[in-house]
Design a protein around this motif. Sequence first.
Motif: not given
Length: 562
Positions: A375-385, A428-432, A492-501
């Motif tokens: 079963e495909p499960q997306s976030y609002f039809g635009i992204a995947a966990a 930002i380095a990554s977002f999902s 608040e629905d997104w996981e975000t990592t950063y490069s450095g501080n």
Amino acid sequence: MPIHTERHIRVICVGAGASGLLFAYKLQRSFSNFDLVIYEKNEQVGGTWWENKYPGCACDVPSHNYTWSFEPKLDWSGTYASSKEIFNYFDSFTDKYALRHYCRMRQQVVSAVWSTEDHGYHVKVRDLNTNKEIDDFCDILINAGGILNSWRWPAIPGLDSYKGTLVHTANWDESIVLDGKRVGLIGNGSSGIQVLPAILPQVKEVTTFIREPTWVSPIPGLEQHVFTAEEKEAFATRAGLLTQYRKDIERGMSGTFGVFLKNTQNQQGTREYMTKQMRDKLSGTNLEGVLIPEWSVGCRRITPGVGYLESLGAENVKVVYGNVDSVTPRGCVSGGREYPVDVLICATGFDTTFRPRFPIIGPKGNNLQDDWKNEPQSYFGIAAAGIPNYLMFLGPNSPVGNGPVLSAVEAQADYMMKLIDRYQTTNIASFSPQPDAVADFIAYKNRFMDGTVWSDGCQSWYKAGRPDGPVTALWPGSTLHYIEAMNEVRLEDWETTYSGNRFDWLGNGYSQTECDETADWAYYIRGEDDGEYHSRGKKRRIATKSGTVKADAGSFQVFPKI
């Protein structure tokens, strides 16, 4: 560097159909300091509108509204335009905005692997001219491959034994001769409904195999109409006429959402209207009992079906209701009887599982193809966990059948631009999307769908062909509902990592304004408050010109005439 410095980004987009071209337009319009490449497997842009050339191929959305909101076309031939006209629209759009230089034709993406070290995707691309593979890299991967582009043969025993001419509507051979031939047509979805009346004048006989009933009727006011030279001239010369015509149709399409809700006046009124229309057109064929569904209008995609029902009563049409049990060298077998045909047309659709056409490997070694196997499960039809820096157009649970679809595509593109802007001007380095956010969205969606006609027991690609399956294709609401939901990025629905501080984007203490000697360094000093409004409600009322349109008294939409 000053705050919000725009770092260089590289973006790969898969697919140069309508969505991919819009993405390129939006990125080019608003951004600088980027590289974009669009890999397209075909030799032309346009996606499904270049691929599909079968007789009668057209769009079931009114042509003046099957355009971008900001890019009208004056000279559509009729209410429902042919695939060739629609291809020409997107092809001209490509040239008008100089988008072709981003496109690499006959290049097929075969894999994308996330690199935690590089914070991006290593992408393999096959040159379909030479069959050689090249390596590429991107910071952000966009999938604009679309839904209806991976066609498939029906799983009918003996299909490969057929000795006549075999063709699928989505892979049409324009050299096929139909004149004077006995033709078999498998399928009565959108493609089959368009093919039958288009080939009828040429062929000796058509045997059409219909597996199940379906609703076929134009919505009131949106019957097929061929625009006259005078009407086209009026669109071109009378200020505001075309815009108002398009607005009226768009309002009408958005106003039909109640049709999809169970036990509403819209649903009942539409059912009564379409039942009468179908009975009138099927009169004398004895097909009313098998073609008019028991399930609700809208459970499967509604098609205008221009000329289809009338064609079923033609002297050279034979209707066979039921499954095709097998195919022999001579033709099709259904109900124990063989029906010989010279040409066999399979109007049997596409792989609509939403699984990516190529492996997309996330940071934990997970393949999105496997994640979405059941079963495909997306976030609002635009992204995947679990798949960072990856965005898609018309993913699972987008509003592809809830109203005007291109308006939804624009909302998705605008949302992507907001994410890309934040990515480019921070560190930002990554977002999902967070897995919990996706799970909550799916739970909300499933509860909502219980009150819609889409949960009826019809067999529909909205539910991956499973009558009792979850609704994986449609948004839980109207298209206007989707546009409002997509207007703001919920970080608040997104996981975000950063490069450095995480605050390194603050830079050296200088603003971008101070780096621009031509800018007004006191731009915020004004004689009156002309700034933006801050409440969502106030901004919506301003944007939608609330209070300027007279509310419709009726609940059953009748569309405008020009």
